[in-house]
Design an enzyme around this catalytic site. Sequence first.
Site, mmCIF file in Angstrom:
data_model
loop_
_atom_site.group_PDB
_atom_site.id
_atom_site.type_symbol
_atom_site.label_atom_id
_atom_site.label_comp_id
_atom_site.label_asym_id
_atom_site.label_seq_id
_atom_site.Cartn_x
_atom_site.Cartn_y
_atom_site.Cartn_z
ATOM 1 N N ASN A 100 -5.519 87.740 17.828
ATOM 2 C CA ASN A 100 -4.067 87.847 17.717
ATOM 3 C C ASN A 100 -3.608 88.974 16.804
ATOM 4 O O ASN A 100 -2.441 89.019 16.401
ATOM 5 C CB ASN A 100 -3.482 86.509 17.260
ATOM 6 N N VAL A 114 0.363 92.134 14.049
ATOM 7 C CA VAL A 114 0.145 90.704 14.247
ATOM 8 C C VAL A 114 0.995 90.228 15.419
ATOM 9 O O VAL A 114 2.189 90.523 15.495
ATOM 10 C CB VAL A 114 0.504 89.912 12.967
ATOM 11 N N CYS A 115 0.378 89.465 16.301
ATOM 12 C CA CYS A 115 1.072 88.954 17.479
ATOM 13 C C CYS A 115 0.963 87.430 17.490
ATOM 14 O O CYS A 115 -0.034 86.878 17.962
ATOM 15 C CB CYS A 115 0.460 89.555 18.739
ATOM 16 N N ILE A 116 1.977 86.780 16.932
ATOM 17 C CA ILE A 116 2.064 85.320 17.019
ATOM 18 C C ILE A 116 3.490 84.953 17.397
ATOM 19 O O ILE A 116 4.436 85.715 17.152
ATOM 20 C CB ILE A 116 1.632 84.600 15.712
ATOM 21 N N HIS A 150 7.889 86.685 17.394
ATOM 22 C CA HIS A 150 8.476 87.246 18.611
ATOM 23 C C HIS A 150 9.982 87.027 18.597
ATOM 24 O O HIS A 150 10.475 86.023 18.095
ATOM 25 C CB HIS A 150 7.858 86.608 19.850
#
Length: 169
Positions: free
Chosen positions: A81, A88-90, A94
Site C-alpha cells: 500500500n 501512501v495509498c489507504i 482518499h
Amino acid sequence: MTEQSALLLRKQLAELNKNPVEGFSAGLIDDDDIYKWEVFIIGPQDTLFEGGFFKAYLTFPFDYPLRPPKMKFITEIWHPNVAKNGDVCISILHEPGEDKFGYEKPEERWLPIHTVETIMISVISMLADPNSDSPANVDAAKEWREDPNGEFKRKVARCVRKSQEMAFD
C-alpha cells in the site's frame, strides 16, 4: 477556510505534543508552515516492520479537514500500500465521497472527523495488515500474496535495517 484549517492543525499538534500516541511522533517540517508535517513511525511489534524507524511527510490542503492530506514515506519502505515513490495509498486518505471504481464505501474514505492521530493509527495498522487487493505497489502485493516469508520478508528486513541506520546517523 485557510485560517480555520491552520487553527485546527495547531490544535492537533498541541494535543499530540501534550499527549503523545504510542507508535509515532509528529512535528512540523518548518515551524512557519503548519501544513507540512514530518512523522516518524516505529515499526509495529510482531510485524515484519518491527524495529524500523520510518520517516514520512504529511502535506495538508488549505481546506483541511474537508479534504485529506497526502502522505509520503521518505524512508524506503516495501509494502503493497506504499507506492515505490513513497506515496501512501489507504482508504482514509482518499478524497471523500463515492469511489468511481466501486471498491471503497464512502465511509471508508476521508471524513472530516479524521485527525493526524486517526491517520497515523490507520497507517500503523496498514503496516501490520497490508491490503494486497488494492495495491499501490503491485510487485510488493504479489510477493506478499505469493511468498510473504520469502522475498517480501527479505525486502522488508532490508528496509528496516536501512531505517535503523538512518535513524541513528
